[in-house]
Write an enzyme that holds these catalytic residues in place. Structure first.
Site, PDB file in Angstrom:
ATOM      1  CG  HIS A  52       3.992  -1.744   2.128  1.00 46.21           C
ATOM      2  ND1 HIS A  52       2.664  -2.125   2.114  1.00 46.21           N
ATOM      3  CD2 HIS A  52       4.428  -2.147   3.482  1.00 46.21           C
ATOM      4  CE1 HIS A  52       2.541  -2.651   2.840  1.00 46.21           C
ATOM      5  NE2 HIS A  52       3.477  -2.982   3.946  1.00 46.21           N
ATOM      6  CG  HIS A 102      -0.340  -0.030   2.534  1.00 45.53           C
ATOM      7  ND1 HIS A 102       0.697   0.633   3.087  1.00 45.53           N
ATOM      8  CD2 HIS A 102      -0.369  -1.125   3.316  1.00 45.53           C
ATOM      9  CE1 HIS A 102       0.961   0.331   4.120  1.00 45.53           C
ATOM     10  NE2 HIS A 102       0.301  -0.647   4.517  1.00 45.53           N
ATOM     11  CE  LYS A 157     -13.882  -4.458   1.955  1.00 44.68           C
ATOM     12  NZ  LYS A 157     -14.723  -5.598   1.962  1.00 44.68           N
ATOM     13  CE  LYS A 185      -9.420   6.616  14.339  1.00 42.79           C
ATOM     14  NZ  LYS A 185      -8.243   7.363  14.378  1.00 42.79           N
ATOM     15  CB  CYS A 211      -0.732  -6.746  20.954  1.00 40.97           C
ATOM     16  SG  CYS A 211      -1.534  -5.972  19.734  1.00 40.97           S
TER      17      CYS A 211
HETATM   18 ZN   LIG Z   1      -0.690  -3.979  18.944  1.00 43.54          ZN
END
Ligand SMILES: [Zn+2]
Length: 512
Positions: A21, A18, A296, A293, A126
Site C-alpha cells: 500500500h 502494509h 510470520k 512468501k 474466488c
Molecule cells: Zn483469487
C-alpha cells in the site's frame, strides 16, 4: 495551468496498511508533488474500498458493526499516510453518501443504455478476488492469485453488465491511444486478453448485504468492484456539475494485479454511461520479498510503522522508490537482504552523499565568506562565475524532467543524485580549503562556493517530490525563502545568505 487529476487504487478495508500500500501511495505522491512543482493544477485522491463480503466477514468475526469496523481501519490508514507525508487533496470512502449517490447515478445511466440485465449464474467464485472465475482461468482447480484457498461454486440470480459488447470499442481505444495503458508490457497483456473476447460480468450480489443497494432492487447490493471503481468519479462530484471541473482523470495509478478491472471493466462502464475515459492508467510493479512468501516472524520485521521509523519517513520514501523501479518488479531474496539494502542505501546516498554535501558546503561558506552565498555573476562586469558543476547540474535537471514526465521515478531520482555526486567530486577536485589560502584565487573560490549552493538547490528541488521533508530542511538551511522553487525559477531564487551554519545532521547514522 494544466489540470492534473491523479488517483491511486482505493485500499480494501480488511486489514492493516502494509508496504505494498505504502509503495503505491509514495510513488503517486511523488508524481503529485512533481506536477505541483511544474505549476499544474493537481487534484490527488486516495481512499478506502469499504464494502464487500470480506469486510463483512472480518467485521462479523470480531463481533463488530461493519461501519464501525471500517471507520477504525480507515483511521489506521490515514495515520500512516500522514506520517508518510502523502499530500492527497481528498480521501474518498465508499461508505460515504456522496459515493453511494454517484454509484446509483452511474448504474442508472448504464441501465438506461440497455447494458444491465438479469440472469442466473452458476460457476466458480474466488473468495480472495471476490470475483467469478472461468474454468480456463484456474490452475490445478484453484485461483492462481489465491492458491491456498478452495475455489467456491456459486449460484445466484444477478444483474449483469454487457461487458462483451465493449470488446471492439476497447481495442479501438487502446490502439488509438498508446498512452492509455502504461507501461507498454501491461498494454500488451490487456490487448492479448481482449483478443480472447469478453464475457458479461455480474454487477450485483444477492447474498452480500454489506454494500450499496442495487438501484431499484434492494434485495441486491452492487458487486464490490462495480461499487469500488466509481470512486474515481464520486470523489470529484459525479453526477454534479462540478464533476466536469476535474474529470477526465490524467492518471490512475494502480498495481499490476488489477489491470483487468481498470483497463477493461472500468472503461467499458464509462463508455456505457457516456463518460470520457481517463487519459492514462499506470500499473506499477511489486516490491516483493522472498517472492511474497514470508514466515510470520519475517513478516513482523516488515511491520510498516517500524520500517518508517527505521530512518524516518523521507528515507523510507527514498529507498522504496530508488530500489523498486516504478515500471517493473523488484524481488529481494529475503527480509534480511531487504533490510541490509535499505540501510546501505541510506548510508551511501543520504547520510554520505547528500548529508555530507550539505554540511561541507554550508560550513565552507560560513568559514570563508561569513555565510554570504557568492553570486553566479560579478555585478556590473559581465563576468560569469558559473562552473562545470552548474552546466552538468542544468543537464541533469533536464534528464530529471524527462524521466519524471515519463513516470520513470527511479531514473528521476538517479538524475537528482547525479548532481549530488558531481558536487562532492567537484569539492574534492577544486579543494576550496587551498583556494582560501591564496589571495589571487578569491574569484575562483567564489565560483566554487556559489556553484555548490546552486547544485544543492537543484538537487533538493529534484528530490523534493520523493523527500519533501528533508528537501525543505535543506532549503531552509541554505537560507531559502518561501516554498521551494519550481524547476523553472531556480536561478532567480538562489538564497543569498546561509541561514544556519551549525553542522546539524540531516541524516543521522543509527547508533551501532
Ligand atoms: Zn483469487
Amino acid at each position: 495551468m494544466a489540470r492534473f487529476y491523479l488517483t491511486t487504487a482505493i485500499d480494501y478495508a480488511n486489514g492493516d496498511p502494509h508496504m505494498g500500500h505504502a509503495y503505491e501511495k509514495i510513488g503517486a505522491d511523488a508524481i503529485a508533488r512533481y506536477r505541483r512543482l511544474r505549476g499544474d493544477d493537481v487534484w490527488f485522491v486516495i481512499g478506502m474500498d469499504e464494502h464487500g463480503q470480506k469486510v463483512q466477514q472480518e467485521a462479523e468475526s470480531r463481533g463488530r458493526d461493519p461501519q464501525d469496523w471500517v471507520d477504525e481501519v480507515a483511521g489506521r490508514f490515514v495515520r500512516v499516510w500522514d506520517r508518510l507525508q502523502i499530500s492527497h487533496d481528498d480521501f474518498i470512502r465508499t461508505t460515504e453518501p456522496r459515493h453511494e449517490r454517484a454509484v446509483d447515478a452511474l448504474i442508472e445511466k448504464i441501465e438506461a443504455n440497455g447494458d444491465i440485465y438479469t440472469a442466473r449464474y452458476e460457476g466458480y467464485y474466488c473468495d480472495g478476488c471476490e470475483a467469478f472465475r472461468k474454468e480456463s482461468e484456474l490452475v490445478d482447480g484453484r485461483c492462481p492469485l489465491h492458491p491456498s484457498r478452495d475455489i467456491q461454486t456459486m449460484e445466484e440470480e444477478n444483474y449483469f453488465f454487457r461487458l462483451s459488447d465493449y470488446r471492439d470499442r476497447l481495442v479501438a481505444h487502446i490502439e488509438a491511444h498508446p498512452e492509455f495503458i502504461q507501461p507498454v508490457s501491461r498494454r500488451n497483456e490487456i490487448l492479448r486478453l481482449l483478443e480472447g473476447g469478453l464475457e458479461d460480468i455480474s454487477a450485483s450480489r444477492s447474498k452480500v448485504s454489506w454494500g450499496v443497494p442495487f438501484p431499484g432492487d434492494p434485495d441486491h447490493t452492487v458487486y464490490v468492484w462495480f461499487d469500488a471503481l466509481p470512486n474515481y468519479i464520486s470523489a470529484v462530484g459525479y453526477p454534479g456539475q462540478e464533476f466536469f471541473d476535474r474529470w477526465p482523470a490524467a492518471l490512475h495509478v494502480i498495481g499490476k494485479d488489477i489491470t483487468r478491472f481498470h483497463c477493461v471493466i472500468w472503461p467499458a462502464m464509462l463508455m456505457s454511461a457516456g463518460i470520457e475515459l481517463p487519459a492514462t492508467v499506470w500499473a506499477h510493479g511489486f516490491l516483493m520479498i522472498g517472492g511474497g512468501k514470508l514466515s510470520k516472524s519475517e513478516a513482523q520485521l516488515l511491520n510498516l510503522e517500524s520500517l518508517i521509523e527505521r530512518h524516518g519517513p523521507d528515507a523510507f520514501r527514498y529507498v522504496l522508490l530508488r530500489e523498486a523501479a516504478w515500471d517493473s518488479d523488484r524481488d529481494f531474496p529475503g527480509v534480511q537482504e531487504f533490510l541490509d539494502q535499505f540501510d546501505a542505501r541510506y548510508e551511501s546516498d543520504l547520510a554520505n552523499d547528500l548529508g555530507n554535501l550539505l554540511n561541507r558546503s554550508v560550513s565552507m561558506i560560513a568559514k570563508y565568506r561569513g555565510g554570504v552565498v557568492p553570486r553566479a555573476a560579478v555585478p556590473g562586469t559581465g563576468t560569469t562565475l558559473e562552473t562545470d558543476l552548474d552546466r552538468s547540474g542544468a543537464e541533469a535537471l533536464e534528464l530529471w524532467t524527462g524521466a519524471m514526465d515519463a513516470l520513470r521515478l527511479h531514473d528521476g531520482i538517479e538524475a537528482a543524485m547525479s548532481i549530488v555526486r558531481a558536487a562532492n567530486g567537484f569539492i574534492d577536485r577544486s579543494q576550496p580549503w587551498k583556494l582560501a589560502k591564496d589571495p589571487d584565487a578569491a574569484e575562483e573560490l567564489e565560483a566554487v562556493l556559489g556553484s555548490l549552493v546552486r547544485a544543492l538547490v537543484r538537487a533538493s528541488v529534484a528530490l523534493s517530490p520523493v523527500m519533501p521533508g528533508k528537501c525543505r530542511e535543506i532549503w531552509d538551511r541554505l537560507g531559502g525563502e518561501g516554498p521551494l522553487p519550481g524547476p523553472g525559477d531556480i536561478d532567480a531564487r538562489i538564497p543569498t545568505r546561509i541561514a544556519d551554519s551549525r553542522p546539524g545532521v540531516l541524516f543521522p547514522r543509527p547508533e551501532a
